[in-house]
Design a protein around this motif. Sequence first.
Motif, PDB file in Angstrom:
ATOM      1  N   ALA A  38     139.291  86.953  14.470  1.00 37.19           N
ATOM      2  CA  ALA A  38     138.286  86.271  13.650  1.00 37.19           C
ATOM      3  C   ALA A  38     138.935  85.511  12.501  1.00 37.19           C
ATOM      4  N   TRP A  39     140.214  85.805  12.208  1.00 36.75           N
ATOM      5  CA  TRP A  39     140.995  84.937  11.314  1.00 36.75           C
ATOM      6  C   TRP A  39     141.394  83.724  12.156  1.00 36.75           C
ATOM      7  N   PRO A  40     140.818  82.548  11.911  1.00 39.66           N
ATOM      8  CA  PRO A  40     141.067  81.395  12.780  1.00 39.66           C
ATOM      9  C   PRO A  40     142.547  81.013  12.842  1.00 39.66           C
ATOM     10  N   ASP A  41     142.977  80.578  14.025  1.00 41.92           N
ATOM     11  CA  ASP A  41     144.368  80.188  14.217  1.00 41.92           C
ATOM     12  C   ASP A  41     144.792  79.118  13.217  1.00 41.92           C
ATOM     13  N   GLU A  42     143.900  78.174  12.924  1.00 43.50           N
ATOM     14  CA  GLU A  42     144.251  77.087  12.005  1.00 43.50           C
ATOM     15  C   GLU A  42     144.575  77.613  10.611  1.00 43.50           C
ATOM     16  N   ARG A 193     131.182  79.465  19.183  1.00 45.44           N
ATOM     17  CA  ARG A 193     131.025  80.035  20.524  1.00 45.44           C
ATOM     18  C   ARG A 193     132.377  80.153  21.222  1.00 45.44           C
ATOM     19  N   ALA A 194     133.227  79.137  21.071  1.00 49.03           N
ATOM     20  CA  ALA A 194     134.546  79.173  21.708  1.00 49.03           C
ATOM     21  C   ALA A 194     135.391  80.307  21.137  1.00 49.03           C
ATOM     22  N   LEU A 195     135.321  80.518  19.826  1.00 51.72           N
ATOM     23  CA  LEU A 195     136.097  81.595  19.214  1.00 51.72           C
ATOM     24  C   LEU A 195     135.577  82.951  19.677  1.00 51.72           C
ATOM     25  N   GLU A 196     134.272  83.131  19.702  1.00 54.59           N
ATOM     26  CA  GLU A 196     133.725  84.419  20.127  1.00 54.59           C
ATOM     27  C   GLU A 196     133.977  84.670  21.615  1.00 54.59           C
ATOM     28  N   ARG A 273     135.949  75.589   9.670  1.00 52.54           N
ATOM     29  CA  ARG A 273     137.104  74.704   9.518  1.00 52.54           C
ATOM     30  C   ARG A 273     137.180  74.093   8.127  1.00 52.54           C
ATOM     31  N   GLU A 274     136.016  73.795   7.520  1.00 51.47           N
ATOM     32  CA  GLU A 274     136.000  73.105   6.233  1.00 51.47           C
ATOM     33  C   GLU A 274     136.609  73.921   5.094  1.00 51.47           C
ATOM     34  N   VAL A 275     136.666  75.241   5.220  1.00 54.10           N
ATOM     35  CA  VAL A 275     137.217  76.051   4.125  1.00 54.10           C
ATOM     36  C   VAL A 275     138.674  76.419   4.347  1.00 54.10           C
TER      37      VAL A 275
END
Length: 290
Positions: A38-42, A193-196, A273-275
């Motif tokens: 849940a910590w985004p790759d970016e 949805r893609a992340l989940e 993504r914005e944060v």
Amino acid sequence: MERFVEVAPDVHLWAEDHGAPDAPALLLVMGAQASGLAWPDELVELLAARHRVIRYDHRDTGRSTWAFDERPYPLTALAEDAVAVLDAFGVERAHVVGMSLGGMLTQLLIADHPERLLSATVFGTRALSSVPYTAPDGARIPPEQLPGVAPALLEMWSRPVEDRGPEAELERRVEHWRALGGGVIPFDADRTRALERRIIEHTGHHDAGSAHARADYSGMDRTEQLAGTLVPSLVVSALAEPVFPPPHSEHLAQAIRGARLVEIPGMGHALPREVHAPLAAAILEHTGRV
């Protein structure tokens, strides 16, 4: 590099690290029932530019052991798990970043294992302190009187979660993240949805866990330790936060000795993504001070 960390007999946690092995370690501690993915790759990549970033699955999430019904544990055990993850990666001291329940666990680390922390960053959480919040007008407000969870989320949490198959569970998660987002930053359902979907594939099943909601929350007050800590601490204030809305972050910054407060406009209880850029910049500026 991925590995499994044994934190108790027959209890293993999935973990991985990114970035240069000799860079200062930065441990990411996620919230309740949330996989480390849940910590985004970016965001991880932005932090890995300067750090060896470690993320992991709590017990009863992701690829870690799901066994709460057979071996229940208090939430304080999850903080000790974080120390075990550092040990497994050979990290003596680390910068620690915690979100939501992870922010509470980070406070436990500040209080109970300060020698293991280079710095701490917390957000989307409440203070593990009974110190009243001092408002700008000087009024002192007990923590239990601070604003509570947004009604829409409370209503969502009150509904029983039924297993109607993986696609229905996926859509339930998407709508949950929509509510957690706070409504200021436009919600990207496709990206969520893609992340989940990836998290479900990573986990190997679509079960909606409830262990952390059922675990014992007692014994978590750390008023004195937080008030006396020497761990350099940063509190990120998410102004659209629906779970621990303002002034919870301001109260947290008052409760932790010497803590600095940084605001990210539009941010809720999620990591769209914005944060990523402003959050990474705040974290890196903080860790760079140590």
